[in-house]
Design a protein around this motif. Structure first.
Motif, PDB file in Angstrom:
ATOM      1  N   THR A  12       1.149  11.534   4.736  1.00 56.58           N
ATOM      2  CA  THR A  12      -0.146  11.403   5.393  1.00 56.58           C
ATOM      3  C   THR A  12       0.044  10.952   6.840  1.00 56.58           C
ATOM      4  OG1 THR A  12      -0.427   9.074   4.859  1.00 56.58           O
ATOM      5  CG2 THR A  12      -1.127  10.674   3.184  1.00 56.58           C
ATOM      6  N   LEU A  49       0.850  -1.189   0.000  1.00 58.27           N
ATOM      7  CA  LEU A  49       0.000   0.000   0.000  1.00 58.27           C
ATOM      8  C   LEU A  49       0.884   1.236   0.000  1.00 58.27           C
ATOM      9  CD1 LEU A  49      -2.416  -1.124   2.871  1.00 58.27           C
ATOM     10  CD2 LEU A  49      -2.945  -1.094   0.412  1.00 58.27           C
ATOM     11  N   LEU A  73       7.835   5.463   1.673  1.00 54.20           N
ATOM     12  CA  LEU A  73       8.055   4.286   0.834  1.00 54.20           C
ATOM     13  C   LEU A  73       8.956   4.563  -0.370  1.00 54.20           C
ATOM     14  CD1 LEU A  73       7.418   1.319   0.489  1.00 54.20           C
ATOM     15  CD2 LEU A  73       5.376   1.945  -0.808  1.00 54.20           C
ATOM     16  N   ALA A  94       0.510   5.637   0.451  1.00 53.19           N
ATOM     17  CA  ALA A  94      -0.326   6.841   0.606  1.00 53.19           C
ATOM     18  C   ALA A  94       0.443   8.010   0.020  1.00 53.19           C
ATOM     19  CB  ALA A  94      -0.669   7.038   2.072  1.00 53.19           C
ATOM     20  N   GLY A  95       1.140   8.782   0.837  1.00 54.32           N
ATOM     21  CA  GLY A  95       1.911   9.909   0.310  1.00 54.32           C
ATOM     22  C   GLY A  95       3.202   9.480  -0.379  1.00 54.32           C
ATOM     23  N   GLY A  96       3.685   8.306  -0.012  1.00 57.04           N
ATOM     24  CA  GLY A  96       4.903   7.799  -0.644  1.00 57.04           C
ATOM     25  C   GLY A  96       6.191   8.404  -0.098  1.00 57.04           C
ATOM     26  N   THR A  97       6.082   9.309   0.858  1.00 55.13           N
ATOM     27  CA  THR A  97       7.297  10.001   1.318  1.00 55.13           C
ATOM     28  C   THR A  97       8.197   9.095   2.148  1.00 55.13           C
ATOM     29  OG1 THR A  97       6.201  10.838   3.301  1.00 55.13           O
ATOM     30  CG2 THR A  97       6.170  12.250   1.346  1.00 55.13           C
ATOM     31  N   LYS A 136      10.390  17.108  20.552  1.00 49.96           N
ATOM     32  CA  LYS A 136      11.141  16.280  19.601  1.00 49.96           C
ATOM     33  C   LYS A 136      12.608  16.653  19.641  1.00 49.96           C
ATOM     34  CE  LYS A 136      11.319  15.453  14.597  1.00 49.96           C
ATOM     35  NZ  LYS A 136      10.519  15.477  13.353  1.00 49.96           N
ATOM     36  N   ASP A 148       6.645  10.576  14.429  1.00 51.42           N
ATOM     37  CA  ASP A 148       6.354  11.643  15.390  1.00 51.42           C
ATOM     38  C   ASP A 148       4.953  11.512  15.979  1.00 51.42           C
ATOM     39  OD1 ASP A 148       8.587  13.507  15.688  1.00 51.42           O
ATOM     40  OD2 ASP A 148       8.402  13.824  13.542  1.00 51.42           O
ATOM     41  N   ASN A 187       2.347   8.012   8.425  1.00 57.02           N
ATOM     42  CA  ASN A 187       3.194   8.325   9.572  1.00 57.02           C
ATOM     43  C   ASN A 187       3.028   7.296  10.681  1.00 57.02           C
ATOM     44  OD1 ASN A 187       3.784  10.256  12.201  1.00 57.02           O
ATOM     45  ND2 ASN A 187       5.072  10.689  10.433  1.00 57.02           N
TER      46      ASN A 187
HETATM   47  C1  FAD Z   1      13.664  13.363   4.461  1.00 52.83           C
HETATM   48  C2  FAD Z   1      12.564  12.742   5.246  1.00 52.83           C
HETATM   49  C3  FAD Z   1      12.340  13.156   6.530  1.00 52.83           C
HETATM   50  C4  FAD Z   1      11.330  12.590   7.287  1.00 52.83           C
HETATM   51  N1  FAD Z   1      11.159  13.038   8.541  1.00 52.83           N
HETATM   52  C5  FAD Z   1      10.188  12.483   9.309  1.00 52.83           C
HETATM   53  C6  FAD Z   1       9.966  12.946  10.609  1.00 52.83           C
HETATM   54  O1  FAD Z   1      10.616  13.891  11.057  1.00 52.83           O
HETATM   55  N2  FAD Z   1       9.032  12.341  11.370  1.00 52.83           N
HETATM   56  C7  FAD Z   1       8.303  11.320  10.881  1.00 52.83           C
HETATM   57  O2  FAD Z   1       7.466  10.825  11.615  1.00 52.83           O
HETATM   58  N3  FAD Z   1       8.455  10.876   9.630  1.00 52.83           N
HETATM   59  C8  FAD Z   1       9.377  11.439   8.825  1.00 52.83           C
HETATM   60  N4  FAD Z   1       9.541  10.988   7.543  1.00 52.83           N
HETATM   61  C9  FAD Z   1       8.820   9.781   7.101  1.00 52.83           C
HETATM   62  C10 FAD Z   1       7.529   9.990   6.327  1.00 52.83           C
HETATM   63  O3  FAD Z   1       7.691  10.942   5.353  1.00 52.83           O
HETATM   64  C11 FAD Z   1       6.390  10.382   7.195  1.00 52.83           C
HETATM   65  O4  FAD Z   1       6.302   9.516   8.270  1.00 52.83           O
HETATM   66  C12 FAD Z   1       5.063  10.408   6.441  1.00 52.83           C
HETATM   67  O5  FAD Z   1       4.040  10.767   7.305  1.00 52.83           O
HETATM   68  C13 FAD Z   1       4.709   9.088   5.837  1.00 52.83           C
HETATM   69  O6  FAD Z   1       3.452   9.210   5.214  1.00 52.83           O
HETATM   70  P1  FAD Z   1       3.198   8.785   3.717  1.00 52.83           P
HETATM   71  O7  FAD Z   1       1.780   8.956   3.471  1.00 52.83           O
HETATM   72  O8  FAD Z   1       4.079   9.498   2.817  1.00 52.83           O
HETATM   73  O9  FAD Z   1       3.621   7.280   3.825  1.00 52.83           O
HETATM   74  P2  FAD Z   1       3.897   6.215   2.672  1.00 52.83           P
HETATM   75  O10 FAD Z   1       5.305   6.327   2.242  1.00 52.83           O
HETATM   76  O11 FAD Z   1       2.859   6.290   1.643  1.00 52.83           O
HETATM   77  O12 FAD Z   1       3.704   4.902   3.504  1.00 52.83           O
HETATM   78  C14 FAD Z   1       4.541   4.540   4.568  1.00 52.83           C
HETATM   79  C15 FAD Z   1       4.203   3.128   4.996  1.00 52.83           C
HETATM   80  O13 FAD Z   1       2.907   3.072   5.520  1.00 52.83           O
HETATM   81  C16 FAD Z   1       2.064   2.205   4.805  1.00 52.83           C
HETATM   82  N5  FAD Z   1       0.768   2.857   4.749  1.00 52.83           N
HETATM   83  C17 FAD Z   1       0.524   4.134   4.416  1.00 52.83           C
HETATM   84  N6  FAD Z   1      -0.784   4.409   4.549  1.00 52.83           N
HETATM   85  C18 FAD Z   1      -1.381   3.292   4.987  1.00 52.83           C
HETATM   86  C19 FAD Z   1      -2.725   2.943   5.323  1.00 52.83           C
HETATM   87  N7  FAD Z   1      -3.716   3.834   5.264  1.00 52.83           N
HETATM   88  N8  FAD Z   1      -2.967   1.682   5.725  1.00 52.83           N
HETATM   89  C20 FAD Z   1      -1.972   0.776   5.819  1.00 52.83           C
HETATM   90  N9  FAD Z   1      -0.698   1.046   5.531  1.00 52.83           N
HETATM   91  C21 FAD Z   1      -0.396   2.285   5.107  1.00 52.83           C
HETATM   92  C22 FAD Z   1       2.729   2.014   3.484  1.00 52.83           C
HETATM   93  O14 FAD Z   1       2.444   0.765   2.957  1.00 52.83           O
HETATM   94  C23 FAD Z   1       4.199   2.152   3.847  1.00 52.83           C
HETATM   95  O15 FAD Z   1       4.684   0.949   4.302  1.00 52.83           O
HETATM   96  C24 FAD Z   1      10.519  11.568   6.746  1.00 52.83           C
HETATM   97  C25 FAD Z   1      10.744  11.158   5.435  1.00 52.83           C
HETATM   98  C26 FAD Z   1      11.756  11.726   4.696  1.00 52.83           C
HETATM   99  C27 FAD Z   1      11.966  11.279   3.291  1.00 52.83           C
END
Ligand code: FAD
Ligand code: SF4
Ligand code: FES
Ligand code: FES
Lengths: 338, 162, 855
Positions: A113, A31, A38, A33-36, A226, A164, A117
């Motif tokens: 997202t 799965l 993954l 979501a935002g991909g940030t 933090k 976080d 997170n």
């Molecule tokens: C440079 C950098 C700095 C970052 N700093 C922080 C930080 O300070 N604090 C922090 O907490 N995070 C940080 N992140 C990590 C991340 O970007 C965040 O945690 C963000 O909120 C992840 O959300 P996403 O939607 O992009 O996740 P995604 O990359 O889309 O997904 C992350 C994981 O969650 C799973 N997933 C997502 N949504 C669902 C759902 N609804 N149901 C089941 N599984 C799901 C995915 O399969 C994947 O395994 C950082 C990332 C980068 C690249």
């Protein structure tokens, strides 16, 4: 240029279809979501899914509803920016807005997202490296190998829970609803986490996080602090989430949850119960801070020395309590000089 | 697997046939020839690749074009109105806010959104808005000055209020 | 922190204006004009190397070593070649078997290693393919058999294991270079002193981290001619070395520096990706692009050397220095690069800042199995600057002197020589100190040497009790610190011996009144292209807009050695002035004849040429150009610059001389949190002696950027290695300050009108970095009474220092020992300290002064 490996992309319109799609593709699908989280991991070949199931098109996963009085429902694909700016969250679940607003950078918060997170991969500076780097040092068991480079005699992975919002949600008593191909369940957010750097989530791959449910906010105040080197970009290397219910200056109920000190958020129940029935005096704060630092067992696999992170646990817990108790004289140092 | 997509970039619609796993950054630069969008890490760690999607700053190195259909994408090439530069571009040029210029496109776009949300930002607010854009040349000083100057000028001409 | 623009943030010194400024009204010089390339940069039009896409272009990728030290037993490229989409695969065996290096004395690199790798990230093979992904996959299919060797990851390890040899050459096992210079009798100087201090410091290595990752595109045509577009600071040296490395006549090679997205010294060597792109282009008959990933940039970096320093200085009661003895050990990494120059630079610039009558310097560069270090902004000088400025602070405390006042007492006289025979011309350091002291409110804020009261003993609350957690507000301690520096404005010698110009400029006048300026100088963001427009515009009385600058193309532009050692404005600027004066002379002659006046009477301004008191008859510049072309034929004039020959007459005297030196003084105001050890910077005041600000905006930009980089180095940036690998090769984990860590920077420019500089200008791009780091260290001490003698100053170290203080131990954190190491017998030379500078040393290629003095 770091590039993504090839995959097929599906964008199902409903949660049920998303869950079914995961099952259909066996272990090949993930799965997103935002991909940030993954996508960078995929570029470093930490994950190599053949199929990505995007959650962005699913309307039921988006948005915040409800009121603080009866509890809020946060859709997991709500962006961190939206969570941080949501007036009801900011007012009644302050620590959550703070935590969401402290994730990485403004741009990343516009994409990332809260669901992602909550599910964010655990981190380790032997693991969050490009494929060639990991190959050069020798693959570890979290991906492609079978030993742990941080604790070589260990049979488990100690990668660090680096979300976080997770410790905050736990401290606020949040629940999550998971929808899988064969049914759904709702549970406290802490039940989602396992003390293992690899299998860090107690959820099946097909289970979609469908709701984040916050209990009524009545009487609770909360804070999140933090630790990281820079005010932006950096993951937490220590997170301190404190939620208190205070009546007439006396703490009636308390939760303290630490982030980034283990493979899962760590609660500090002894410290929390030591607060109950007390006023937030400097002496109480010192005692509670000492107790809270107990469960923090950071290893040397993130930024900052692990002994420093451990030491800061006490400092940050004390600071969070001072803040909630109105004891932090922010700005006084400046006055002394001016 | 290639997919046919219709992307709206700087108000123009482009039909592209690209592999799904190509990021927006790659498609903008390699398929649409819009090399104004730069990159410094491709992992979400520097902010250099920032573009606007529906007016919001996002990291193009972590965005998939398949998710961008039907959404308005703005790159630095789309900031000027015809031959009239955006007041931010003007101010960055005048104050020397672009040294090597490599971080400039991402910072301009991030600042553009800031000024839309908050036409009279304080210096602290500008710092917070730009905290996701690294610059190694300027020490940010002239960048902050330029955003302040642009805000001032835009405030004086509300008609131009973009 | 201020929330409104602060007019004091940039102000020109109000001090006595140098005479030439009163005499002349400039129309371009000194004005805050936009850079000529600003418009392209704010619209995204500027093309950097990775923005080039040529028809049929192939994409290359480098296979790099996973071992810090290993013999290569076998390389098999069969599987890679068989991959569809792969056009060519090369190893070092496909290249001429020559070793190269940027310095003639350190020819120890191979573009692609053939027999041995010396660091993780060493290049081993290269692939060209239809796209980058295929090239990367092909790299994975190259089979390399390595025989790992013991790896040496620190100065100590390398000196302790002479049986393991990283290179076979050098001044001893794993010793790349061992130098020793002595100017006067230091022991006698120490005997004369009232206070002698010995201190040890360490400065961890760090890197440039330009936002643009290195990239290159090569096109080798069927005519046998090669063009390389590259993100380089030195197309000339790349050109020269490519000829050697590829064994092709230099005449068939053209190197074009594309717009450079930040460099700071990191794009000054010829790199594997450039060389491989050329070879692959030759083999495939296609243009080939190789763009480095961020991680690769950390490997190829040539950044700041880690340096261990021992420094012994004698002081007199009133703060004077009687003599100084410095020893430095540089962790050079795996290759020579600029390292020999780096060792010298850790020693030779020190005596330029203050009066040091007697000086001894011993330095050694040690090979280790890490990415090679080289020149980063300040090349070799920030490390000893940190050491000496902190030591002076410690001495000031012992002597009970105000550290700002003490520094003012030890300034050189202008136009004199240093102990090590460097000629100093103008010195604005006194004024710089005055300005930062005044602007920062130093006299009010610096509370003297009384230490803050000792911390209370800690309540014992179980095992975890270590810090004071409850005494909230008073845990934040404010501190202020000062430091100064000097830096060269261009190296006095080229890196290969020759007596040709260091910089050349060609001016061609168009009949329409436009001017084309051709110069080899490379604009890496500092604005050299703009300087090349401003100076001729000033002299010819036209608008900089009327000028087009074509730079950094070895086919079209006269030589410029490169954007390093802060040489470009002075050298290409002076050459541009010469070319412009020659053109002006030709135009004046023709216009004078037309107007019937002596050419000397003509003024050039507002795009007109005429007699000032008969300006109505002045003729448009374009018409004057036509007259001149009618008289002289095509109007194309060259200017050349080579620095005055002032090298000290001793071996090693070639490193350090410069036409002139810039000076800077810096005050930092910060808060240290005693609970967490975190440092928050509030304000940095920096005054810089720029000679003359040709464009104050650009100078301020350079100063601010230098301060920023100094802050990063002082507080967080570090290249750290673990198990033979770079621990943090990413933008996320290599910590570079964001807007939130960067304080308000208040820049004050001091003008001294140096006779050596174009219109009096000196350098700005590097010097202002130097004082920032020790000023921060000194401010930390002022805040919490803890000496951190080791860069970076991270919270862990501050807490450790506070802990020591609490235990009643000396509150100092830093290196405790220096290696057992024998330096060479010193080259002993008389100290030249205080001797007057020779009458302006003759400069090669300079025109005899004429009546048409441009100033
Ligand atoms: C440079 C950098 C700095 C970052 N700093 C922080 C930080 O300070 N604090 C922090 O907490 N995070 C940080 N992140 C990590 C991340 O970007 C965040 O945690 C963000 O909120 C992840 O959300 P996403 O939607 O992009 O996740 P995604 O990359 O889309 O997904 C992350 C994981 O969650 C799973 N997933 C997502 N949504 C669902 C759902 N609804 N149901 C089941 N599984 C799901 C995915 O399969 C994947 O395994 C950082 C990332 C980068 C690249
Ligand atoms: S903790 Fe050990 S197993 Fe887990 S990612 Fe780090 S090195 Fe690998
Ligand atoms: S390129 Fe660095 S964040 Fe996208
Ligand atoms: S101007 Fe060079 S990185 Fe910002």
């Amino acid at each position: 240029m770091m590039r993504l490996p090839a995959f097929t992309y599906l964008a199902p319109p409903t949660v049920a279809e998303a869950a079914r799609a995961v099952v259909e593709h066996g272990g090949e699908a993930m799965l997103v979501a935002g991909g940030t989280d993954l996508y960078p991991n995929m570029k470093r070949r930490q994950f190599e899914p053949k199929v990505l199931i995007g959650l962005g098109a699913i309307r039921e996963l988006r948005g915040v509803s409800g009121r603080a009085r009866e509890g809020l429902r946060i859709g997991p694909t709500t962006t961190l920016t939206a969570v941080a700016r949501h007036p009801e969250i900011a007012r009644h679940y302050g620590a959550l807005a703070t935590a969401a607003g402290l994730v990485s950078s403004p741009q990343l918060r516009n994409m990332g997202t809260i669901g992602g997170n909550v599910c964010v991969d655990t981190r380790c500076n032997y693991y969050n490296q490009a494929y060639e780097w990991r190959k050069a040092i020798g693959f570890c068991m979290k991906k492609d190998g079978d030993i742990c480079l941080v604790a070589p005699s260990s049979s488990r992975c100690w990668a660090v829970s680096s979300s976080d919002t997770a410790p905050v949600l736990w401290s606020l008593g949040a629940r999550v609803r998971l929808v899988g191909a064969t049914g759904e369940r709702t549970m406290p957010v802490e039940a989602l986490y396992r003390d293992d750097g690899i299998e860090y989530l107690a959820k099946r791959p097909d289970e979609v996080l469908a709701d984040i449910l916050l209990p009524p906010a009545d009487g609770w105040t909360s804070a999140y602090l933090k630790l990281r080197r820079r005010g932006s970009f950096d993951f937490p290397v220590l997170g301190v989430a404190v939620a208190l219910r205070i009546e007439g200056a006396v703490v009636r109920d308390a939760k303290i949850v630490l982030g980034a000190v283990a493979s899962l958020p760590r609660s500090a129940p002894a410290a929390a119960s030591a607060l109950v029935g007390e006023r937030l005096t400097p002496e109480v704060i010192t005692r509670v801070a000492d107790l809270a630092a107990g469960p923090a067992k950071p290893l040397d696999n993130t930024d900052y020395a692990h002994f420093y992170r451990k030491k800061m646990t006490r400092v940050f817990v004390a600071r969070a309590l001072r803040r909630l108790g109105g004891l932090d004289g922010e700005g006084r140092a400046e006055e002394e000089v001016a | 697997m290639k997919t046919r997509l219709s992307l709206t970039v700087n108000g123009e619609t482009h039909e592209v046939l690209v592999p799904v796993h190509k990021t927006l950054l790659e498609v903008l630069r390699e398929d649409l020839g819009l090399t104004g969008t730069k990159h410094g890490c491709e992992l979400g760690e520097c902010g250099t690749c920032t573009v606007l999607v529906e007016g919001e700053p996002v990291l193009s190195c972590l965005a998939l074009p398949v998710e961008m259909e039907g959404r308005a994408i703005t790159t630095v090439e789309g900031m000027a109105e015809g031959s009239t530069l955006h007041p931010l571009q003007q101010a960055f040029a005048e104050l020397g806010a672009a040294q090597c210029g490599y971080c400039t496109p991402g910072i301009l776009l991030t600042a553009q959104r800031l000024l839309e949300d908050n036409p009279v930002p304080t210096r602290t607010e500008i710092k917070e808005a730009l905290a996701g854009n690294l610059c190694r040349c300027t020490g940010y000083t002239k960048i902050l000055d330029a955003v302040e100057l642009a805000a001032l000028r835009m405030g004086r001409q509300p008609a131009a209020g973009r | 922190m201020g929330t409104t623009p602060d007019p004091s943030r940039s102000m020109l010194s109000e001090g006595a204006k140098p005479p030439s400024m009163e005499k002349h009204e400039f129309s371009v010089i000194g004005r805050p004009l936009p850079k000529i390339d600003a418009w392209a940069k704010v619209t995204g039009e500027t093309k950097y190397a990775d923005d080039l896409f040529l028809p049929r272009m192939a994409y290359g990728k480098i296979l790099r070593s996973p071992h810090p030290h290993a013999l290569i037993r076998r390389i098999d490229t069969t599987r890679a070649r068989a991959l569809p989409g792969v056009y060519a695969v090369i190893t070092g065996w496909d290249l001429p078997r020559v070793k190269f290096g940027i310095l003639p004395v350190s020819q120890d690199e191979e573009a692609l290693c053939t027999e041995k790798v010396r660091m993780v990230g060493d290049a081993v093979a290269a692939v060209a393919a239809a796209d980058e992904e295929t090239a990367a996959r092909a790299c994975e299919l190259i089979d390399v058999e390595y025989e790992p060797l013991a790896s040496l990851m620190s100065i100590e390890e390398s000196l302790g294991h002479p049986e393991v040899r990283i290179h076979e050459y050098g001044d001893g096992p794993n010793v790349h270079k061992n130098v020793s210079l002595q100017f006067g009798d230091v022991e006698a100087a120490f005997a004369r002193a009232d206070l002698v201090r010995e201190d040890v410091f360490f400065f961890e290595g760090n890197t440039h981290l330009p936002m643009e990752q290195h990239a290159a595109v090569a096109a080798w045509g069927p005519d046998g001619k090669l063009t390389l577009w590259s993100s380089t600071q030195t197309p000339h040296y790349v050109h020269r070395l490519l000829a050697k490395i590829l064994d092709v006549p230099a005449a068939h090679i053209r190197v074009i520096a594309t717009a450079v997205g930040g460099a700071f010294g990191g794009k000054l060597d010829p790199f594997a990706h450039e060389i491989a792109a050329c070879k692959l282009s030759q083999l495939t008959g296609r243009p080939v692009k190789i763009a480095c990933t961020r991680e690769e940039v950390f490997y190829i970096h040539r950044g700041r050397h880690p340096v261990l320093m021992w420094i012994k200085t004698g002081f007199t009661q009133d703060g004077g220095i009687t003599g100084c003895h410095l020893k430095t050990w540089l962790d050079g990494g795996a290759y020579g690069s600029y390292g020999v120059a780096s060792v010298f630079y850790t020693g030779v610039i020190n005596p330029v800042t203050y009066k040091i009558p007697v000086y001894k310097f011993e330095g050694a560069r040690i090979f280790t199995n890490k990415p090679p270090c080289g020149p980063k902004r300040g090349h070799g000088t920030p490390q000893p600057r940190f050491a000496l400025e902190c030591q002076i602070d410690k001495a000031a405390e012992q002597l009970g002197l105000d550290p700002a006042e003490m520094r003012k007492r030890i300034l050189h006289e202008p136009f004199t020589k240093t102990a090590n025979h460097l000629t100093v011309t103008t010195i604005g350091l006194g004024e710089c100190i005055d300005k930062v002291v005044e602007a920062s409110g130093w006299r009010r804020k610096w509370k003297g040497w009384c230490r803050p009261p000792a911390l209370p003993a800690q309540p014992v609350l179980g095992e975890a009790s270590e810090g004071a957690v409850t005494s909230a507000p008073s845990d934040k301690k404010r501190g202020i610190g000062i430091a100064c520096s000097a830096y060269l404005t261009g190296a006095g010698t080229a890196i290969y011996w020759n007596s040709m110009p260091h910089s050349g400029v060609l001016l061609r006048a168009d009949r329409g009144g436009g001017i084309a300026v051709l110069c080899g100088a490379t604009d890496i963001g500092q604005g050299s292209d703009s300087i090349l427009a401003y100076l001729p515009a000033e002299i010819l009385g036209i608008d900089p807009k009327d000028i087009r600058v074509h730079a950094a193309d070895t086919d079209l532009t006269p030589v410029d050695l490169g954007s390093y050692s802060s040489r470009v404005t002075l050298m290409c600027g002076t050459a541009a002035i010469q070319a412009a004066e020659r053109l002006k002379g030709a135009i004046a002659e023709a216009t004078g004849r037309k107007l019937g006046v002596a050419p000397q009477r003509l003024a050039f301004r507002d795009r007109k040429v005429g007699v000032p008191d008969d300006w109505d008859k002045a003729i448009p510049f374009a018409q004057a150009v036509e007259l001149a072309e009618s008289m002289h034929g095509v109007l194309a004039f060259a200017g050349s610059y080579a620095p005055p020959k002032r090298a000290g007459k001793y071996k090693g005297g070639g490193v350090g001389p410069s036409p002139c030196y810039s000076y800077s003084a810096c005050v930092v105001d910060l808060t240290v949190d005693e609970e967490s050890g975190e440092v928050e910077l509030h304000d940095v005041w920096i005054a810089h002696d720029i000679g003359r600000a040709l464009n104050p905006l650009l100078v301020e930009g350079q100063v601010e950027g230098s301060v920023y980089m100094g802050i990063g180095e002082a507080l967080m940036e570090a290249q750290i290695f673990r198990k033979g690998l770079h621990k943090n090769p990413s933008m996320l984990e290599y910590k570079s300050p964001t807007t939130l860590e960067t304080p308000e920077i208040h820049t004050i420019l001091v003008e001294t009108d140096d006779p050596e500089g174009p219109f009096g200008a000196k350098e700005a791009g590097q010097g202002p970095l130097l004082p920032v780091i020790p000023a921060i260290a000194n401010a930390v001490y002022d805040a919490v009474g803890v000496r951190i003698d080791e860069i970076p100053i991270v919270p862990e170290k501050i807490l450790k220092g506070l802990e020591l203080r609490r235990q009643g131990k000396p509150p100092r954190v830093g290196p405790e020992r220096i290696p057992l190491f024998t330096f060479k017998e010193p080259i002993v030379v008389e100290s030249a300290f205080g001797q007057p500078a020779e009458a302006m040393a003759a400069r090669p290629f300079a025109d005899a002064p004429s009546s048409g003095d441009s100033r």
